[in-house]
Write an enzyme that holds these catalytic residues in place. Structure first.
Site, PDB file in Angstrom:
ATOM      1  N   ASN A  48      -4.307  -1.404 -60.826  1.00  0.00           N
ATOM      2  CA  ASN A  48      -5.124  -2.169 -59.893  1.00  0.00           C
ATOM      3  C   ASN A  48      -6.312  -1.354 -59.394  1.00  0.00           C
ATOM      4  O   ASN A  48      -7.420  -1.866 -59.229  1.00  0.00           O
ATOM      5  CB  ASN A  48      -4.288  -2.615 -58.677  1.00  0.00           C
ATOM      6  N   GLY A 116       0.407   2.333 -50.715  1.00  0.00           N
ATOM      7  CA  GLY A 116       1.622   2.988 -50.253  1.00  0.00           C
ATOM      8  C   GLY A 116       2.618   3.275 -51.343  1.00  0.00           C
ATOM      9  O   GLY A 116       3.315   4.310 -51.300  1.00  0.00           O
ATOM     10  N   ARG A 131      10.360  22.270 -58.034  1.00  0.00           N
ATOM     11  CA  ARG A 131      10.847  22.543 -56.675  1.00  0.00           C
ATOM     12  C   ARG A 131       9.759  22.454 -55.617  1.00  0.00           C
ATOM     13  O   ARG A 131       9.870  23.030 -54.542  1.00  0.00           O
ATOM     14  CB  ARG A 131      11.528  23.917 -56.610  1.00  0.00           C
ATOM     15  N   LYS A 153       6.320  11.404 -45.295  1.00  0.00           N
ATOM     16  CA  LYS A 153       7.496  10.708 -45.825  1.00  0.00           C
ATOM     17  C   LYS A 153       7.209  10.287 -47.256  1.00  0.00           C
ATOM     18  O   LYS A 153       6.191   9.650 -47.531  1.00  0.00           O
ATOM     19  CB  LYS A 153       7.801   9.449 -45.000  1.00  0.00           C
ATOM     20  N   ASN A 163      13.364   2.916 -50.009  1.00  0.00           N
ATOM     21  CA  ASN A 163      13.099   4.249 -49.440  1.00  0.00           C
ATOM     22  C   ASN A 163      14.372   5.024 -49.088  1.00  0.00           C
ATOM     23  O   ASN A 163      14.366   5.819 -48.148  1.00  0.00           O
ATOM     24  CB  ASN A 163      12.226   4.116 -48.183  1.00  0.00           C
ATOM     25  N   PHE A 180     -13.384   2.305 -49.471  1.00  0.00           N
ATOM     26  CA  PHE A 180     -12.436   1.694 -50.407  1.00  0.00           C
ATOM     27  C   PHE A 180     -12.038   0.288 -49.951  1.00  0.00           C
ATOM     28  O   PHE A 180     -11.652  -0.561 -50.765  1.00  0.00           O
ATOM     29  CB  PHE A 180     -11.165   2.539 -50.516  1.00  0.00           C
ATOM     30  N   LEU A 181     -12.086   0.054 -48.659  1.00  0.00           N
ATOM     31  CA  LEU A 181     -11.609  -1.222 -48.111  1.00  0.00           C
ATOM     32  C   LEU A 181     -12.521  -2.386 -48.478  1.00  0.00           C
ATOM     33  O   LEU A 181     -12.126  -3.548 -48.363  1.00  0.00           O
ATOM     34  CB  LEU A 181     -11.471  -1.121 -46.592  1.00  0.00           C
ATOM     35  N   GLU A 195      -0.171  -2.714 -39.008  1.00  0.00           N
ATOM     36  CA  GLU A 195       0.217  -1.377 -38.573  1.00  0.00           C
ATOM     37  C   GLU A 195      -0.705  -0.858 -37.470  1.00  0.00           C
ATOM     38  O   GLU A 195      -0.264  -0.164 -36.549  1.00  0.00           O
ATOM     39  CB  GLU A 195       0.206  -0.408 -39.769  1.00  0.00           C
ATOM     40  N   LYS A 198       0.346  -2.591 -34.363  1.00  0.00           N
ATOM     41  CA  LYS A 198       1.652  -2.033 -33.958  1.00  0.00           C
ATOM     42  C   LYS A 198       1.482  -0.716 -33.219  1.00  0.00           C
ATOM     43  O   LYS A 198       2.073  -0.501 -32.147  1.00  0.00           O
ATOM     44  CB  LYS A 198       2.521  -1.814 -35.201  1.00  0.00           C
ATOM     45  N   LYS A 255      -0.140   8.269 -34.824  1.00  0.00           N
ATOM     46  CA  LYS A 255       0.963   8.614 -35.717  1.00  0.00           C
ATOM     47  C   LYS A 255       1.019  10.122 -35.950  1.00  0.00           C
ATOM     48  O   LYS A 255       2.111  10.715 -35.981  1.00  0.00           O
ATOM     49  CB  LYS A 255       0.840   7.875 -37.049  1.00  0.00           C
ATOM     50  N   GLU A 265      11.851  12.704 -37.728  1.00  0.00           N
ATOM     51  CA  GLU A 265      12.305  11.390 -37.260  1.00  0.00           C
ATOM     52  C   GLU A 265      13.678  11.467 -36.590  1.00  0.00           C
ATOM     53  O   GLU A 265      14.624  10.792 -36.976  1.00  0.00           O
ATOM     54  CB  GLU A 265      12.346  10.386 -38.432  1.00  0.00           C
ATOM     55  N   ARG A 269       9.692   9.677 -33.336  1.00  0.00           N
ATOM     56  CA  ARG A 269       9.023   9.079 -34.501  1.00  0.00           C
ATOM     57  C   ARG A 269       9.568   7.686 -34.815  1.00  0.00           C
ATOM     58  O   ARG A 269       8.920   6.905 -35.499  1.00  0.00           O
ATOM     59  CB  ARG A 269       9.177  10.002 -35.710  1.00  0.00           C
ATOM     60  N   ASN A 270      10.752   7.381 -34.269  1.00  0.00           N
ATOM     61  CA  ASN A 270      11.281   6.027 -34.436  1.00  0.00           C
ATOM     62  C   ASN A 270      10.341   4.971 -33.872  1.00  0.00           C
ATOM     63  O   ASN A 270      10.376   3.810 -34.282  1.00  0.00           O
ATOM     64  CB  ASN A 270      12.642   5.885 -33.728  1.00  0.00           C
ATOM     65  N   ASN A 273       8.350   2.572 -35.834  1.00  0.00           N
ATOM     66  CA  ASN A 273       9.087   1.531 -36.540  1.00  0.00           C
ATOM     67  C   ASN A 273       9.189   0.241 -35.732  1.00  0.00           C
ATOM     68  O   ASN A 273       9.998  -0.625 -36.049  1.00  0.00           O
ATOM     69  CB  ASN A 273      10.501   2.017 -36.888  1.00  0.00           C
ATOM     70  N   HIS A 276       9.785  -3.046 -37.458  1.00  0.00           N
ATOM     71  CA  HIS A 276      10.306  -2.750 -38.788  1.00  0.00           C
ATOM     72  C   HIS A 276      11.779  -3.108 -38.947  1.00  0.00           C
ATOM     73  O   HIS A 276      12.214  -3.398 -40.062  1.00  0.00           O
ATOM     74  CB  HIS A 276      10.094  -1.277 -39.128  1.00  0.00           C
ATOM     75  N   HIS A 280      11.585  -5.287 -41.927  1.00  0.00           N
ATOM     76  CA  HIS A 280      12.089  -4.819 -43.218  1.00  0.00           C
ATOM     77  C   HIS A 280      13.123  -5.771 -43.787  1.00  0.00           C
ATOM     78  O   HIS A 280      13.202  -5.977 -45.015  1.00  0.00           O
ATOM     79  CB  HIS A 280      12.698  -3.419 -43.063  1.00  0.00           C
ATOM     80  N   HIS A 292       4.194  -6.174 -46.873  1.00  0.00           N
ATOM     81  CA  HIS A 292       4.884  -5.386 -45.851  1.00  0.00           C
ATOM     82  C   HIS A 292       4.346  -5.676 -44.451  1.00  0.00           C
ATOM     83  O   HIS A 292       5.095  -5.934 -43.515  1.00  0.00           O
ATOM     84  CB  HIS A 292       4.738  -3.895 -46.179  1.00  0.00           C
ATOM     85  N   LYS A 361      17.924   3.372 -41.549  1.00  0.00           N
ATOM     86  CA  LYS A 361      18.025   4.804 -41.252  1.00  0.00           C
ATOM     87  C   LYS A 361      18.053   5.086 -39.752  1.00  0.00           C
ATOM     88  O   LYS A 361      18.523   6.123 -39.316  1.00  0.00           O
ATOM     89  CB  LYS A 361      16.858   5.544 -41.923  1.00  0.00           C
TER      90      LYS A 361
END
Length: 1591
Positions: A48, A116, A131, A153, A163, A180-181, A195, A198, A255, A265, A269-270, A273, A276, A280, A292, A361
């Site tokens: 895309n 994403g 590694r 993440k 995830n 880019f938008l 988001e 939110k 964020k 988290e 950091r919750n 969400n 979510h 979700h 999403h 989670k």
């Protein structure tokens, strides 16, 4: 690189690693190469993004690499498939293999260019490759910029969820290039804005406030291309670009700050969400159709409602969140049409969503964790909060009930409630218009935060008439008025008002004030529109008055209703004459706008008594506050309004809503408690404030009312008084509350309350008078409709029917009124709970938190349909009335009555309605007035019928209803949301019928000419066709097809049950060129299967020459097949390229045939995904409740199931269809294992569609055996197999048994004596015919002892039938009983059920099902019989009563020689309308004679000979020989009992059912319950009856 761009940097984890700007590609290449030295740079993107930016990155990196003097690194690129499916173990391995193949080492830098999915996937690759290697995030979507790219993440998805496997791995840089938008689809931009909103909602109220007011400016940044790298430097950056970048940076900053504090988290950091937890879960069901951010948007509103329900968050915050998200084009409700069109929408059940939320989670243990807002910009805790499932379920449920305990001493809520209701809707809407039209600034306090006021604010904003801002955390709305200056909205922009009647009426006149706009993108007129109901509500009198005054207003659809197109010519003024007998809102609309007319306005109200005068007085009083004084000529309805400009007062406090106030006051009245309401008293502007004094006081309540407060104390529960007549014209909206109280009020003349003065309530959100009559009937409350009101006959509250499910017509007043009644009638369900959002969005929360009554969510049964997927038949189609059209003589009335019985809906014949209304027959009316007058009157009748009975009815229109353009437009409009069915019949049959019919007027022209003229009109107005062909198999088959068809069009399609349940399912493909000769073999051909495929490409009419069958021929074939089988049809037009016979170059013809299938109500339509996607999506938009099988066939043998091409075909088919079908060709056995592996992975994805995956050829037969969904099978009677390698149903069952997938089970009959039972013959015959490896045997014992216990405990126990004397004795051995078994008090069927890792024994009773099916199949037109009779009072009589209750019998007479036993049976069914009778030759109180009779006594206990003693005498009067009925004799022998013999002679039109036939019916149910397969009835019945008669 040219001059360095201007960059905004954000620090995270102590590093300025997030760089934001415009047109950054050269800057990215330079920064990466100079600060992250490496031997290899590997850029990963998808198909895309690559066409837009890959070349630019390659050039930029090449240029920078060429500048290096040292060893030049390699720059690699890898392009992968787009979408969530690549974010998998396989996708990760593919990139890793690429890096290894390219000999990449630990110094490699990996760049993730994309959304994403790419960022998550590539980041996880970087975290584990060698590694851990360095990586850079270059997000290209707004969602990725503000969310997934920030924080480190990384993850991939697994079959268990999204995830779940990943790592925290921080990128070296995150480059945010807002340019880019500009290439991002607008929907994707909105997806990211979820988001952004939110983040502001949880952290920064100032940022949220900015987002609320700047949506148009933010969108301008992406809609205007930044040519010449505009924006790279601040000097070239536009205002909108600066705002966009500021918004992105602000969201990222929050964020980044949170991540810096809580990288892993563990708590804080919750917070990111928010939305979510629920979002979700929604996404798991609706992906990939819903994005999403769209799911999180809905999740935010639902989680905000959870906070509101916990009494933590105020409604004002919820309202602001809704408005902000809507401003960015995001859905805020599961009722959003974007959700409804998704194939998975029907799976959005409460239990399903809660189950998905369980795997989260954030959770710790079983409790769900939700981020709870406390206000805009702050959360309740600095982490997610534990919330009980019941709280979440209440928010998710579409219905609610008040949990009532009527036991003595039980609490009925708080004894004294003190509260304030939301702001008045009427005053709020007037205040918004006044403040917007005024000069200066006004602060509105206590504004109602609801759907209606949101609609009004959005409309005024679209007209550029005012600006709005919030203060005091949203408690105060600051309106800066525009002094009456309004502009036409942008071209193509309609002002959508939903079902907001007040807004529609006020804005109609407001829009006449609009001035033409000089903006290049402005429209030429203002268009206001609404939802389907709004388009039925009248606005004609207001438009007529404005037109007469010189305004140019056009109706765009139906005359007299929205949508309207209003020219920007201003309001002339002078004398305006207005008919005000329908709505006072017309008057207020002109009053509010009159000061801005060119001349002073003299408003004369004409046309009868003015309705709702208090609301006119309210408007005048409010205008005075805003500086304009209206005068009224004494003793007249003439108002004089001067010219002027409103002046905003500094503050304006909106008083509480008096209509809403009636509900808590009524709860106090009905429960005997006390309620005090603030801000509503005797000085209120609203007429409904008089409700307490004028209604409740008369009902026996103690009422104390001051200027600004009202207190009501109800009498002792059950002691409300009926008050005779009450004129509620001054408070019409409150009449619904009065009806709810009148339902339990007693005293006076017949416990009657007569409510008058409310005729205008017929044209509100629904016909409220009819709504109250229909819904009160569900409680057993009698009513009578009057010209201007209704009478309600009260009953003691504890005698009202419990468990009523109230349909609310999307009307807030209906819902809240019945919630009052629900406080004293247990288990009352209020459907459409969200309709209260119009005026009191938090009503259900306040009912619990402030009034103290527990409210629980209720999940309503869902129609098994595909409403969700791109339907064109939105959710209203489920309840919308069915309209029948067609030629006179086509059978509309007959079919309509059968359809009404099948659907349990009232039937309306438009001709009967006409004659009743006009007091003259149609024939006489035409003779007297002529055809044109009749057609005009007929059209008006249709409007009235649709308005009054537009929901829950079957309506048969006259044959000529399509003769006028206006009527045709009404039908077409109705067909957009409801079913219009054309009843089609052969013209010769119609002519034959009309030659004998005399009740209707003659046409005056040949019938064939009328037919030819009308046929295209019928086709154009209808969205369905029902073929009425009397020559096809009649009787039961036709009746069954009528029931199937009309259930299909009303949301109850006959889909293959095993598909929905995830069990093995099959279809047989019919390969005949003409089905007619094969119809007699259909029962054999369809044995064991769940559906039948009609291969339309193989059909050939006997005289046809071409390869394309005609529509008429295909229609006839479908109609014939429908009468031969009740199985769902799969309609397939297979092209040559895909292995069929239909020409590849005839795509338009193919889709014309597929469209025909939808009109015929076919359950499944096979659509080849290689066809034009535009044609497929257009077909999907019209599919109603049919499902699409999206198919792809590869005959080459080259297709490999583990290749990208199959994955991409699967993704496409999954997006376009409800069921995916992929067919390849096996060359080796291994190909079947590859297929099996592909299916396992695909099916494990969240929201996976059912999949048919087959390999053709002999080598592929294993795939046919193991395929679980709709496996195609063949049969020896077919002329040819539909595809090579096909097996029969029986062959597959035997193969499954050999493979251990279908273990042999043992079934038993428990009882004594049972030697002569037909059950073994019944079941073993079925097993043998289907190829099932099971056995059924007798187990005759003296008691329920060890032998039976051993049989039940055996691992191969499959189930058992139970007969006398063990139906009661076996119950202690069972773990659970069905509701039927509990009610009947006996078990005749035992079913082993696996729950988790354990097996339980479930007891059921199928006797009642056998009785019910015997009645329904033999006499389907009976529907809900007015009366039925049961003879006997034993165990079988219990099953008979239960069966009769299930079909809605209105009276059940019970006769038994021993009265005490009969009385015990009556007591066992307290909710059933059972009436004891002492004789069989007369009916109580001259009640109706029964049309259903069930005898449950032995044959030798009845006689027709009055000389025989000791037996029940069966009189001739038992039967109403003038009616069609059904007699069921449960006696097993003899075949012809005295009762059946009497029926044969005394009532030859009655259907007669032998006991052995009932045994068969209940046995069929047992067979299907045990095996999951339909019993082969034709073979089983023949075998059993032969043995029965032989014995």
């Amino acid at each position: 690189m040219d001059t360095a761009p201007d960059i905004l940097k954000v620090s995270i984890l102590g590093r300025d690693s997030i760089h934001c700007g415009f047109h950054l590609i050269p800057y990215i290449a330079h920064t990466v190469l100079t600060t992250l030295p490496a031997s290899v740079y590997a850029l990963i993107t998808d198909t895309n993004v690559a066409p837009f930016y890959l070349s630019a990155f390659e050039q930029a990196f090449a240029a920078e690499i060429n500048k290096l003097s040292s060893t030049k690194p390699r720059f690699l690129t890898r392009v992968v498939s787009p979408g969530e499916t690549v974010k998998s173990r396989e996708g990760k391995a593919d990139i890793e293999d690429f890096l290894l193949l390219e000999r990449c080492t630990r110094d490699t830098v990996v760049l993730a260019l994309g959304g994403g999915v790419i960022g998550d996937l590539v980041g996880f690759v970087a975290a584990t490759f060698m590694r851990g290697v360095r990586f850079v995030q270059i997000p290209t979507t707004l969602l990725a910029m503000v969310d997934s790219s920030v924080g480190g993440k990384t993850a991939i998805d697994t079959p268990a969820g999204k995830n779940l496997i990943g790592a925290f791995w921080q990128p070296e840089y995150v480059f945010i290039d807002a340019a880019f938008l500009e290439t991002l689809p607008e929907r994707e931009f909105s997806n990211g804005m979820a988001e952004v909103v939110k983040t502001a909602a949880i952290w920064d109220e100032n940022e949220f406030t900015s987002l609320e007011s700047h949506a148009p400016l933010i969108y301008a940044a992406i809609r205007t291309p930044s040519t010449g790298n505009a924006g790279r430097h601040i000097s070239t950056r536009s205002t909108s670009q600066s705002l966009l970048l500021s918004v992105i940076r602000g969201s990222i900053y929050v964020k980044a700050h949170i991540v810096t504090i809580d990288e892993r988290e563990t708590g804080l950091r919750n917070l990111v969400n928010f939305g979510h937890t629920i979002g979700h879960a929604i996404e798991a069901v609706l992906t990939p159709q819903m994005l999403h951010g769209e799911c999180v948007s809905i999740g935010m509103i639902l989680e905000a409602e959870v906070a509101r329900g916990m009494d933590i968050l105020k409604q004002v915050a919820v309202g602001r969140l809704v408005r902000c998200l809507r401003a960015y084009g995001l859905p805020v409700s599961l009722a959003d049409q974007r959700v409804a069109r998704c194939p998975g929408a029907r799976n959005l059940g409460v239990d399903r969503l809660l189950d998905i939320m369980r795997i989260d989670k954030k959770n710790s243990g079983p409790q769900k964790k939700v981020v709870i807002l406390s206000r805009i910009g702050a959360t309740y805790e600095q982490k997610a909060t534990g919330v009980a499932d019941a709280v979440i379920a209440k928010v998710l449920s579409e219905a609610v009930k008040v949990e009532v305990d009527l036991s003595a001493g039980a609490s009925l809520g708080k004894q004294h409630v003190k509260m304030a209701t939301p702001g008045s809707k009427s005053i709020s809407n007037r205040a918004l218009v006044l403040a917007a039209l005024a000069q200066g600034t006004c602060r509105l306090k206590n504004l109602l935060h609801s759907d209606d006021t949101q609609v009004m604010m959005v409309a005024l904003h679209e007209l550029k008439g005012a600006s709005f801002a919030w203060e005091d955390g949203g408690e105060t709305l600051v309106v800066t008025g525009g002094s009456g200056a309004l502009q036409v909205p942008d071209a193509g922009k309609e002002i959508y008002l939903g079902n907001a009647g007040t807004a529609a009426r006020f804005l109609t006149t407001v829009c006449t004030l609009v001035s033409p706009s000089t903006a290049p993108d402005a429209g030429t007129t203002t268009v206001i529109t609404g939802n389907a109901r709004m388009k039925q509500r009248p606005i004609g009198p207001l438009v007529d008055a404005l037109r007469a005054n010189g305004s140019e207003i056009a109706y765009l659809e139906s005359e007299g209703c929205l949508p309207l197109s209003i020219a920007p010519k201003g309001l002339q003024g002078g004398v305006v004459r207005l008919a005000a007998s329908v709505s006072s809102q017309y008057v207020s609309s002109i009053l509010l706008c009159a000061p801005y007319a060119r001349e002073p306005v003299t408003l004369e109200l004409v046309g009868g008594a003015v309705i709702s005068q208090p609301y006119i007085d309210m408007t005048i009083a409010m205008m005075r506050t805003f500086g304009v004084v209206v005068t009224r000529d004494p003793g007249t309805d003439v108002y004089r309004i001067p010219q002027g400009t409103y002046v905003n007062p500094e503050r304006y406090a909106i008083e509480s809503d008096a209509s809403s106030a009636t509900y808590p006051l009524a709860i106090a009245a009905i429960t005997g408690t006390t309620c005090t309401l603030e801000n509503i008293g005797s000085e209120s502007l609203q007429g409904d404030a008089r409700f307490a004094v004028d209604v409740l006081a008369r009902m026996g309540c103690k009422v104390v009312q001051t200027a600004n407060e009202t207190t009501v104390t109800g009498p002792k529960r059950g002691e409300l008084k009926a008050i005779g007549e009450v004129d509620m014209e001054p408070m019409t909206d409150a009449f619904l509350t009065a009806c709810a109280l009148a339902a339990v009020a007693q005293g006076g003349e017949g416990n009657m309350t007569r409510i008058v003065g409310i005729a205008n309530q017929r044209v509100k959100e629904c016909n409220r008078i009819r709504a109250m009559i229909d819904q009160l009937a569900k409680f057993g409350v009698q009513t009578k409709e009057l010209d201007d009101g209704l009478e309600v006959y009260g009953r003691p509250f504890n005698t009202l029917t419990r468990g009523a499910s109230v349909h609310c017509y999307d009307d807030h007043r209906v819902a809240m009124a019945f919630s009052v009644l629900g406080t004293v009638v247990p288990d009352t369900i209020i459907e459409e709970k969200r309709c209260v959002e119009k005026t009191w969005p938090n009503w259900w929360d306040d009912l619990e938190n402030k009034i103290g009554l527990k409210v629980a969510g209720v999940e309503l049964p869902r129609a098994e349909s595909s409403t969700a997927a791109s339907s064109g038949m939105p959710s209203p189609a489920v309840t919308a009335s069915v309209i029948l059209i067609g030629m006179r003589g086509s059978g509309k009335t007959h079919i309509g009555m059968l359809a009404s019985a099948a659907l349990s809906r009232p039937f309306i014949d438009a001709d009967d309605f006409f004659e009743s209304k006009h007091n003259i027959g149609v024939r006489e009316f035409v003779r007297t007035n002529g055809w044109p007058a009749f057609r005009a009157a007929e059209t008006e009748n249709m409007k009235e019928i649709i308005q009054e009975a537009g929901s829950g009815h079957v309506i048969s229109m006259g044959g000529g209803i399509v003769e006028t353009p206006e009527a045709r437009e009404i039908l077409k409009k109705y067909g957009k949301t409801g079913p219009v069915v054309h009843i089609a019949r052969d013209i010769d049959d119609i002519i034959s019928y009309l030659g004998e019919e005399t009740a209707r007027p003659a046409y005056g022209e040949p019938v064939i000419d009328v037919y030819k003229r009308r046929e295209p009109w019928f086709a154009g107005c209808a969205n369905y066709d029902f073929i009425n062909d009397p020559d096809l198999a009649g009787g039961e088959a036709t009746n069954a097809e009528i029931a199937r068809f009309f259930k299909h069009v009303t949301g109850q399609p006959n889909l293959a049950e095993n598909v929905a349940l995830g069990q093995r399912s099959y279809f047989v493909a019919l390969t005949y060129p003409d089905l007619t000769p094969a119809l007699r073999y259909i029962p054999d051909l369809t044995t064991g299967v769940d559906a039948v495929e009609l291969r339309v490409d193989l059909l050939r009419a006997p005289d046809a020459l071409g390869a394309i069958p005609s529509l008429a021929y295909v229609t006839a074939q479908v109609a014939a097949l429908r009468r031969a089988t009740s199985l769902p049809i799969i309609f397939t037009v297979r092209t040559v390229a895909q292995g069929g016979a239909f020409p590849d170059n005839a795509e338009t013809d193919a889709f014309e045939l597929l469209g025909l299938a939808l009109r015929l109500g076919v359950e499944y339509v096979d659509v080849e995904i290689c066809a034009s996607e535009k044609l497929i999506t257009d077909l999907a938009s019209r599919k109603g409740f049919s499902q699409i099988v999206a198919s792809w066939h590869d005959w080459s043998g080259k297709m490999k199931w583990n290749e990208d091409v199959v994955r991409s075909k699967y993704a496409l088919a999954s997006r376009l269809g409800d069921i995916v079908k992929i067919v390849g060709k096996a060359n080796t056995l291994q190909d079947n294992f590859a297929l099996y592996d592909f299916v396992a992975k695909a099916s494990a994805q969240p929201g996976a569609k059912p999949i048919i995956a087959i390999n053709m050829g002999v080598e592929g037969q294993m795939s046919r055996i193991l395929n679980a969904t709709l496996s195609p099978v063949t049969h020896p009677l077919l002329p040819s197999k539909a595809a090579p390698g096909q097996l029969s149903f029986a062959q597959i069952q035997k193969a499954l048994n050999l493979l251990g997938q279908l273990p042999a089970r043992r079934y038993f009959l428990f009882g004594n004596p049972i030697a002569h039972s037909m059950s073994p013959t019944l079941h073993n015959t079925g097993f043998e015919v289907l190829g099932l490896p099971h056995t059924y045997a007798l187990l005759e014992t003296t008691d329920v002892g060890e032998e039976i216990r051993v049989a039940l405990a055996a691992p191969d126990f499959g189930g058992a039938s139970v007969t006398i004397p063990f139906k009661l004795d076996v119950m202690p051995l069972l773990d659970r009983l069905s509701p039927a078994a509990e009610a009947i008090g006996a078990v005749n069927t035992i079913i082993p059920v696996v729950e988790g890792e354990s097996r339980i024994l479930y007891g059921d009773n199928t006797d009642w099902l056998g009785i019910r099916e015997a009645i329904r199949s033999r006499a389907p037109s009976i529907g809900a019989p007015a009366a039925a009779l049961v003879i006997g009072a034993g165990g079988t009589a219990r099953a008979a009563i239960y069966a009769l209750q299930s079909i809605g019998a209105q009276r059940i007479y019970l006769f038994n020689r021993t009265t005490s036993k009969a009385q015990a049976l009556v007591d066992a069914f307290p909710d059933a309308p059972v009436k004891l009778i002492e004789t069989l030759d007369a009916w109580p109180a001259a009640g109706p004679a029964p049309t259903v009779i069930v005898s449950t006594v032995p044959a030798n206990a009845t006689t027709t000979d009055d000389a025989t003693s000791g037996a029940v005498l069966l009189p001739l009067a038992l039967f109403d020989s003038t009616a069609n009925g059904v007699i069921v004799d449960m006696a097993y022998k003899p075949a012809e009992t005295p009762l059946l013999k009497l029926a044969k002679s005394a009532a030859p039109t009655w259907a007669r059912v032998m006991g052995v036939e009932v045994l068969l019916e209940q046995g069929y149910v047992q067979f299907e319950t045990w095996t999951g397969r339909r019993c082969p009835k034709h073979v089983v019945a023949k075998t059993v009856l032969e043995k029965y008669f032989a014995s």
